[in-house]
Design a protein around this motif. Structure first.
Motif, PDB file in Angstrom:
ATOM      1  N   SER A  28      46.903  39.774  53.001  1.00 51.69           N
ATOM      2  CA  SER A  28      45.531  40.176  53.302  1.00 51.69           C
ATOM      3  C   SER A  28      45.311  40.490  54.772  1.00 51.69           C
ATOM      4  N   GLY A  29      45.741  39.588  55.655  1.00 50.87           N
ATOM      5  CA  GLY A  29      45.513  39.802  57.075  1.00 50.87           C
ATOM      6  C   GLY A  29      46.211  41.039  57.608  1.00 50.87           C
ATOM      7  N   PHE A  30      47.385  41.322  57.080  1.00 49.87           N
ATOM      8  CA  PHE A  30      48.109  42.512  57.525  1.00 49.87           C
ATOM      9  C   PHE A  30      47.420  43.771  57.016  1.00 49.87           C
ATOM     10  N   GLU A  31      47.053  43.769  55.730  1.00 52.22           N
ATOM     11  CA  GLU A  31      46.452  44.969  55.146  1.00 52.22           C
ATOM     12  C   GLU A  31      45.115  45.302  55.807  1.00 52.22           C
ATOM     13  N   ARG A  32      44.344  44.283  56.180  1.00 51.44           N
ATOM     14  CA  ARG A  32      43.026  44.548  56.744  1.00 51.44           C
ATOM     15  C   ARG A  32      43.079  44.864  58.234  1.00 51.44           C
ATOM     16  N   PRO A  97      51.868  43.157  41.019  1.00 50.92           N
ATOM     17  CA  PRO A  97      51.744  44.025  42.193  1.00 50.92           C
ATOM     18  C   PRO A  97      51.260  43.253  43.417  1.00 50.92           C
ATOM     19  N   GLY A  98      51.930  43.510  44.528  1.00 46.14           N
ATOM     20  CA  GLY A  98      51.534  42.855  45.769  1.00 46.14           C
ATOM     21  C   GLY A  98      52.162  41.505  46.002  1.00 46.14           C
ATOM     22  N   THR A  99      52.974  41.011  45.077  1.00 45.93           N
ATOM     23  CA  THR A  99      53.567  39.690  45.245  1.00 45.93           C
ATOM     24  C   THR A  99      54.434  39.631  46.507  1.00 45.93           C
ATOM     25  N   THR A 100      54.468  38.460  47.113  1.00 43.36           N
ATOM     26  CA  THR A 100      55.343  38.264  48.280  1.00 43.36           C
ATOM     27  C   THR A 100      56.708  37.734  47.863  1.00 43.36           C
ATOM     28  N   MET A 101      56.948  37.646  46.564  1.00 43.59           N
ATOM     29  CA  MET A 101      58.249  37.219  46.035  1.00 43.59           C
ATOM     30  C   MET A 101      59.224  38.394  46.108  1.00 43.59           C
ATOM     31  N   TYR A 159      32.536  34.580  38.358  1.00 42.58           N
ATOM     32  CA  TYR A 159      33.583  35.272  39.114  1.00 42.58           C
ATOM     33  C   TYR A 159      32.981  36.177  40.177  1.00 42.58           C
ATOM     34  N   HIS A 160      31.879  36.832  39.837  1.00 42.42           N
ATOM     35  CA  HIS A 160      31.269  37.774  40.771  1.00 42.42           C
ATOM     36  C   HIS A 160      30.256  37.124  41.704  1.00 42.42           C
ATOM     37  N   GLN A 161      29.947  35.844  41.495  1.00 40.87           N
ATOM     38  CA  GLN A 161      28.896  35.221  42.294  1.00 40.87           C
ATOM     39  C   GLN A 161      29.397  34.141  43.250  1.00 40.87           C
ATOM     40  N   ILE A 162      30.409  33.387  42.860  1.00 41.25           N
ATOM     41  CA  ILE A 162      30.764  32.201  43.664  1.00 41.25           C
ATOM     42  C   ILE A 162      31.724  32.511  44.802  1.00 41.25           C
ATOM     43  N   GLY A 163      32.302  33.722  44.819  1.00 40.12           N
ATOM     44  CA  GLY A 163      33.175  34.085  45.930  1.00 40.12           C
ATOM     45  C   GLY A 163      34.528  34.648  45.557  1.00 40.12           C
ATOM     46  N   CYS A 164      34.874  34.708  44.283  1.00 44.16           N
ATOM     47  CA  CYS A 164      36.173  35.247  43.877  1.00 44.16           C
ATOM     48  C   CYS A 164      36.355  36.682  44.379  1.00 44.16           C
ATOM     49  N   VAL A 165      35.251  37.460  44.366  1.00 50.13           N
ATOM     50  CA  VAL A 165      35.358  38.875  44.744  1.00 50.13           C
ATOM     51  C   VAL A 165      35.412  39.068  46.255  1.00 50.13           C
ATOM     52  N   ALA A 166      35.381  37.988  47.021  1.00 53.85           N
ATOM     53  CA  ALA A 166      35.654  38.132  48.452  1.00 53.85           C
ATOM     54  C   ALA A 166      37.091  38.571  48.675  1.00 53.85           C
ATOM     55  N   CYS A 167      37.987  38.178  47.760  1.00 53.95           N
ATOM     56  CA  CYS A 167      39.408  38.523  47.866  1.00 53.95           C
ATOM     57  C   CYS A 167      39.874  39.444  46.751  1.00 53.95           C
ATOM     58  N   HIS A 168      39.325  39.269  45.548  1.00 51.09           N
ATOM     59  CA  HIS A 168      39.800  40.005  44.379  1.00 51.09           C
ATOM     60  C   HIS A 168      38.825  41.121  43.995  1.00 51.09           C
ATOM     61  N   GLU A 169      39.320  42.077  43.247  1.00 48.37           N
ATOM     62  CA  GLU A 169      38.551  43.265  42.901  1.00 48.37           C
ATOM     63  C   GLU A 169      37.416  42.944  41.924  1.00 48.37           C
ATOM     64  N   PRO A 170      36.189  43.372  42.229  1.00 47.37           N
ATOM     65  CA  PRO A 170      35.091  43.200  41.264  1.00 47.37           C
ATOM     66  C   PRO A 170      35.273  44.130  40.065  1.00 47.37           C
ATOM     67  N   SER A 171      34.610  43.800  38.976  1.00 53.45           N
ATOM     68  CA  SER A 171      34.627  44.660  37.789  1.00 53.45           C
ATOM     69  C   SER A 171      33.667  45.829  37.988  1.00 53.45           C
ATOM     70  N   GLU A 172      34.090  46.996  37.581  1.00 54.27           N
ATOM     71  CA  GLU A 172      33.252  48.175  37.765  1.00 54.27           C
ATOM     72  C   GLU A 172      31.955  48.101  36.972  1.00 54.27           C
ATOM     73  N   GLN A 209      40.721  46.137  51.083  1.00 55.90           N
ATOM     74  CA  GLN A 209      41.560  46.141  49.888  1.00 55.90           C
ATOM     75  C   GLN A 209      41.582  44.763  49.217  1.00 55.90           C
ATOM     76  N   SER A 210      41.750  44.766  47.907  1.00 51.61           N
ATOM     77  CA  SER A 210      41.701  43.528  47.117  1.00 51.61           C
ATOM     78  C   SER A 210      43.091  42.980  46.834  1.00 51.61           C
ATOM     79  N   ILE A 211      43.179  41.659  46.771  1.00 51.01           N
ATOM     80  CA  ILE A 211      44.419  41.015  46.340  1.00 51.01           C
ATOM     81  C   ILE A 211      44.581  41.270  44.843  1.00 51.01           C
ATOM     82  N   PRO A 212      45.666  41.910  44.435  1.00 52.03           N
ATOM     83  CA  PRO A 212      45.802  42.268  43.009  1.00 52.03           C
ATOM     84  C   PRO A 212      46.073  41.044  42.132  1.00 52.03           C
ATOM     85  N   HIS A 213      45.619  41.130  40.897  1.00 49.72           N
ATOM     86  CA  HIS A 213      46.018  40.184  39.857  1.00 49.72           C
ATOM     87  C   HIS A 213      47.215  40.754  39.107  1.00 49.72           C
ATOM     88  N   SER A 214      48.010  39.868  38.530  1.00 49.72           N
ATOM     89  CA  SER A 214      48.962  40.324  37.516  1.00 49.72           C
ATOM     90  C   SER A 214      48.218  40.378  36.190  1.00 49.72           C
TER      91      SER A 214
END
Length: 798
Positions: A28-32, A97-101, A159-172, A209-214
């Motif tokens: 995240s820090g690098f991408e932003r 996608p985006g894994t650091t593994m 998910y959209h209210q408590i802060g998850c979307v601060a890092c992850h992609e919101p639903s359209e 940019q958002s942290i991707p989910h698998s």
């Protein structure tokens, strides 16, 4: 050919299902910041060295680039689905996608990789660990198999209210309430890219940019994802996924939303995990050095050459080439450039500070701005709301700035905040999550050192001298000048006011900062809504303390410091005399309302004895009990879009979700979730001469009259009278008195849930056990027998 079907399916899913075969790691820090040259190359490179776990193998004493570590693999066998592990081992970046593994199998010949992945997944499948028992409390009921009872719609909202979307992609398709754009947002809309760059606003205008989910439906089961959300640091001790302090219900709801958001792909039936496969997998796990990142008992680490001895430009390095006996990192040109910069000789570039480094690693900048960097991204701001959608501007709905926070808040309070104990903005839907203490214990002192005031003074030297009586009286008067318009005072406010409670300010805010902030708020918080009461250093209230600014600031501090012992500001006291708080005096008060726990069909009943309850008439259950103050009816009576009413008292008891009564076709049947499934109907209530309501329900050919009143022990007594109303009344009617993990039967007629509620019944109950979840049921059919009426009395103590 049949025995090779699983192999064909795996090859198709790994190599054909997606065109993106070489996704780069997402940090995240690098991408932003790093990708846009908003942090030094050396800082960006050191961040990558830590987040990519380079220093797990290549050890270093530099505290700024210690490895984040990989997930804890204890319990991987019952947490992760083996088919997903196979895909992930074969192609980490495509599967997640985006894994650091890195690709650990790239050191093998292609024809060896599939066999190695099968063996490794077989070994990982043996690393099983029981899921922790989630014990119910009065405030956190736990249903039987709660992970299978999630509400996807509620989970989507959380998910959209408590802060998850601060890092992850919101639903359209998630709709947010329109908010008035800030002046900065309006300016950003009018400028072109060159103008944005010239004015230094490119970062503010850019989409974060958002942290991707698998594919979470393929990776987890409902049970494992729910438990991960409840305690993420048990799996990820690095703290990159923080703990939002969810209840069991919250976690199950968010899990259901995430699971149903993804569809499972083509299923792969991996070959059986034979003893030979498991042994081979364990051997490879050790040979590949997996334990360097993933701590597994009984396997020793295998450190590689120390970081200081590496030649980053060598042909066989992880950065320069995919050849050799090392993992494969798929890095782009900017990432490799940054990593090389991290190896630059000391002194050629500025060294990043520890505080900034930690904030980058924990992605604090996703929510908080500091030094003009970070904060909630422009396109994510609409998801940060206030309860009831009260418009108090960005300052009232977005997480606070961390610029100068070390000068503002003392270290003790900062520690409390990081431990999840210091929430002073309950009007925000977003929650401040909790990070592992090992990751945050140094932050308070780092903030304090970075933001230390130029000339810090003790409280006695900050404020002008004033006798206590005069200070308290003047301070109270000054609160009415403007403070009461935006702030709470010991839980009390003017109607419609939403803001930080001033109770405890002196325990968390530095006296010097308080003094300087009151003198000129905009100096310490640019664009704050806090007005200045001392323009040009002169008080607007010349009648109080002779208009002396220093004496007035001292008086305000004295009043706020002693707020818990002082009368409320006069305007709030006047409003309370005309307010809508319901205080039962002679008779009970019955109010139909909306409540967070009792739902949209809540019936709250308050008693002069200051013991109250709420009934959920939709589900037909006793939902809550509490002591102290009752409810505020203003929202129910006058505010169409008011937030649900919360109990005003304390010692709140939350009881199990689901109906209290049901017809079970067999004793071991699962307890129903809804009233319709339970076969019960709410028939209203009637008031007796004392004003006490008796609720009536029909279930299984019986009418239940339900009367709930306070008892002498400051608890509640519930009296159920059952009368036959049908010719074929069922003998399979049950009353679920209590449910939750940790429920213990103390005798035939008594049970206890954790350290909280104790229930005693006039009729013997039966403890039912199902997968660690306990329910205490009273078989009403047996109690009724062949008669036409019976009575059951139950006492709740908490």
């Amino acid at each position: 050919m049949t025995k090779f079907k699983w192999l064909i399916a795996l090859c198709v899913s790994v190599f054909i299902a997606s065109p993106a075969l070489a996704e780069i790691p997402f940090v995240s820090g690098f991408e932003r910041f790093g990708r846009h040259e908003e942090i030094a190359d050396r800082t960006a490179g050191q961040l990558l060295l830590s987040e990519l776990n380079c220093t797990s193998c290549h050890k270093t004493n530099d505290p700024l680039i210690q490895p984040k570590g990989g997930p804890n693999l204890a319990g991987a066998g019952n947490r992760l689905q083996r088919e997903w592990m196979l895909r992930f081992l074969m192609n980490p970046q495509q599967t997640k996608p985006g894994t650091t593994m890195p690709g650990i199998l790239d050191r093998l010949y292609p024809e060896q990789q599939l066999g190695a992945a099968v063996a490794l997944s077989a070994y990982l499948e043996t690393l099983e660990q029981p899921f922790p028992e989630i014990r119910a409390t009065g405030a956190n009921p736990v249903l039987f198999e709660f992970w299978n009872r999630g509400d996807a719609a509620r989970g989507k909202a959380l998910y959209h209210q408590i802060g998850c979307v601060a890092c992850h992609e919101p639903s359209e398709d998630y709709e947010v309430v329109a908010v008035k754009p800030s002046p900065l947002d309006e300016l950003l809309e009018q400028l072109d890219p060159d103008e944005l760059k010239e004015m230094g606003l490119s970062a503010a205008a850019r989409k974060v940019q958002s942290i991707p989910h698998s594919n979470l439906a393929e990776k987890y089961t409902r049970q494992s994802l729910t438990h991960f959300l409840l305690k993420p640091d048990a799996v990820r001790p690095d703290g990159r996924m923080p703990d939002f302090q969810l209840t069991a219900v919250d976690a199950a709801d968010i899990s259901e939303f995430l699971i149903t958001k993804y569809s499972e792909g083509q299923r792969i039936e991996a070959p059986p995990a034979t003893a030979e496969l498991v042994a081979e997998g364990r051997k490879l796990f050790e040979e590949f050095g997996c334990v360097n990142c993933h701590n597994v008992k009984g396997i020793a680490t295998h450190p590689a050459k120390p970081l200081a001895e590496l030649a980053v430009d060598a042909e066989n390095s992880c950065v320069s080439s995919r050849l050799g006996n090392q993992p494969r990192y798929v890095l782009d040109e900017q990432q490799t450039h940054a990593i090389r910069a991290a190896f630059a000789p000391a002194g050629t570039t500025a060294k990043p500070d520890a505080l900034h480094s930690n904030m980058l690693k924990l992605n604090c900048f996703a929510c908080h701005e500091r030094g003009g960097q970070g904060g909630v991204g422009r396109y994510r701001r609409p998801y940060f709301e206030t309860l009831g959608h009260v418009d108090i501007g960005d300052e009232g709905r977005l997480p606070p700035t961390l610029s100068g926070v070390g000068a503002k808040l003392n270290e003790k309070w900062l520690t409390s905040v990081l431990q999840g104990k210091g929430r002073v903005r309950p009007h925000m839907t977003i929650r401040m999550p909790v990070f592992p203490a090992t990751m945050t214990k140094s932050l308070p002192s780092q903030f304090a050192a970075a933001d230390e005031l130029a000339s810090p003074k003790p409280s006695a030297e900050v404020f002008a001298k004033l006798d206590e009586k005069s200070a308290l009286e003047a301070g109270r008067l000054l609160m009415d000048v403007g403070c009461v318009q935006c702030h709470e005072f010991n839980g009390e406010t003017l109607p419609g006011t939403v803001g930080v409670d001033l109770l405890g300010v002196a325990d968390r805010i530095d006296p010097q900062w308080f003094h300087d902030f009151l003198r000129n708020p905009a100096d310490l918080k640019p664009r704050t809504r806090m007005p200045t009461f001392f323009p040009d250093g002169k008080s607007a209230n010349q009648q109080i303390l002779g208009g002396d600014m220093e004496l007035q600031i001292a008086a305000m501090w004295a009043y706020i410091k002693n707020l818990s012992k002082q009368p409320l500001p006069q305007k709030i006291a006047d409003a309370r005399s005309q307010n809508y708080e319901l205080t039962p005096l002679g008779k009970p008060v019955v109010l139909r309302t909306f409540m967070p726990e009792a739902g949209t069909h809540a019936i709250a009943v308050g008693f002069p004895q200051k013991v109250h309850f709420a009934l959920d008439a939709e589900t037909v259950r006793l939902a809550q009990g509490w002591r102290g103050r009752f409810l505020d009816a203003e929202g129910t009576w006058f505010m169409r879009f008011a937030p649900p009413a919360d109990p005003l008292g304390n010692e709140v008891l939350n009881l199990s979700a689901g109906p209290d009564f049901a017809v079970l076709t067999r004793p071991e049947a699962k307890w129903p979730v809804a009233a319709e499934e339970a076969g019960i109907q709410f028939q209203g209530y009637r008031l007796d001469a004392e004003g006490v309501p008796t609720f009536e329900y029909d279930v299984g050919g019986w009418r239940i009259a339900d009367r709930i009143v306070p008892n002498e022990s400051n608890g509640l007594t519930r009296t159920l009278t059952l009368t036959r109303v049908g010719s074929e009344a069922s003998s399979q009617v049950f009353y679920r008195v209590l449910a939750g993990n940790g429920l213990k039967q103390l005798g035939p007629n008594k049970c206890q849930l954790g350290a909280g509620v104790v229930v005693t019944s006039s009729t013997a109950g039966e403890l039912r056990d199902g997968n660690g979840h306990h329910e205490w049921l009273i078989p009403l059919g047996s109690a009724i027998g062949n008669g036409t009426e019976t009575r059951v009395e139950v006492e709740y103590q908490w």
